[in-house]
Design a protein around this motif. Structure first.
Motif, mmCIF file in Angstrom:
data_model
loop_
_atom_site.group_PDB
_atom_site.id
_atom_site.type_symbol
_atom_site.label_atom_id
_atom_site.label_comp_id
_atom_site.label_asym_id
_atom_site.label_seq_id
_atom_site.Cartn_x
_atom_site.Cartn_y
_atom_site.Cartn_z
ATOM 1 N N ALA A 39 1.045 -1.685 0.000
ATOM 2 C CA ALA A 39 0.173 0.049 0.249
ATOM 3 C C ALA A 39 1.451 1.059 -0.145
ATOM 4 O O ALA A 39 0.290 2.324 -0.262
ATOM 5 C CB ALA A 39 -0.912 0.077 0.981
ATOM 6 N N LYS A 40 1.781 1.433 0.623
ATOM 7 C CA LYS A 40 3.026 2.161 0.916
ATOM 8 C C LYS A 40 3.261 2.743 -0.272
ATOM 9 O O LYS A 40 3.197 3.899 -0.993
ATOM 10 C CB LYS A 40 4.458 2.401 1.576
ATOM 11 N N ILE A 41 3.875 2.147 -1.520
ATOM 12 C CA ILE A 41 4.116 1.473 -2.884
ATOM 13 C C ILE A 41 3.637 1.896 -3.765
ATOM 14 O O ILE A 41 3.661 2.949 -4.036
ATOM 15 C CB ILE A 41 5.250 0.649 -3.251
ATOM 16 N N ASP A 42 2.080 2.072 -3.605
ATOM 17 C CA ASP A 42 0.670 3.143 -4.513
ATOM 18 C C ASP A 42 0.796 3.713 -4.055
ATOM 19 O O ASP A 42 -0.539 4.418 -4.467
ATOM 20 C CB ASP A 42 0.006 1.494 -4.209
ATOM 21 N N GLY A 43 1.185 4.365 -2.834
ATOM 22 C CA GLY A 43 0.834 5.333 -2.671
ATOM 23 C C GLY A 43 -0.005 5.751 -1.755
ATOM 24 O O GLY A 43 -0.662 6.707 -1.506
ATOM 25 N N ALA A 44 -0.488 5.168 -0.194
ATOM 26 C CA ALA A 44 -2.138 4.974 -0.253
ATOM 27 C C ALA A 44 -0.930 5.715 1.250
ATOM 28 O O ALA A 44 -0.405 5.734 2.113
ATOM 29 C CB ALA A 44 -2.455 3.843 1.173
ATOM 30 N N SER A 45 -2.128 6.972 1.871
ATOM 31 C CA SER A 45 -2.662 7.351 3.374
ATOM 32 C C SER A 45 -1.862 6.796 4.230
ATOM 33 O O SER A 45 -2.528 5.890 4.140
ATOM 34 C CB SER A 45 -3.636 9.041 2.691
ATOM 35 N N VAL A 46 -1.777 7.200 5.222
ATOM 36 C CA VAL A 46 -2.421 6.619 6.417
ATOM 37 C C VAL A 46 -3.012 5.697 6.744
ATOM 38 O O VAL A 46 -3.568 5.191 7.325
ATOM 39 C CB VAL A 46 -1.395 7.757 7.845
#
Length: 81
Positions: A39-46
Motif C-alpha cells: 500500500a505504501k508503494i502504491d501511494g496510500a495515505s496513512v
C-alpha cells in the motif's frame, strides 16, 4: 447519581481495557507487513491504509473484543443495580 455513574464507568473501563488491548494487539500483529508495504508503494495515505487494510484485517478481533465486553457488562449488571 452522576458521580456514582462516572465511577462505575471508570471502573468497568479499567477492568476491561487490558484484556481488550491484548486482543487488539494480537490482531494487529497477525497482519503481514507485505500488505502495508504494498500500500505504501502504491501511494496510500496513512488513513487509507488503516481504513482499507488494517481495519478489515482486524475485524474479527474487534468483534471478539466487543462481544466479550458486552457479555461481561451484561453479566455484571446485577452487581451495579
Amino acid at each position: 447519581f452522576w458521580p456514582a455513574l462516572g465511577v462505575v464507568i471508570l471502573m468497568v473501563v479499567w477492568k476491561t481495557a487490558g484484556f481488550t488491548i491484548i486482543i487488539l494487539l494480537t490482531g494487529l500483529q497477525s497482519i503481514s507487513n507485505d500488505f502495508i508495504e504494498a500500500a505504501k508503494i502504491d501511494g496510500a495515505s496513512v488513513w487509507s491504509r488503516f481504513r482499507r487494510i488494517t481495519l478489515p484485517l482486524i475485524r474479527n478481533s474487534v468483534v471478539l473484543a466487543l462481544v466479550l465486553n458486552v457479555t461481561s457488562s451484561i453479566l455484571a449488571f446485577d452487581q451495579f443495580f
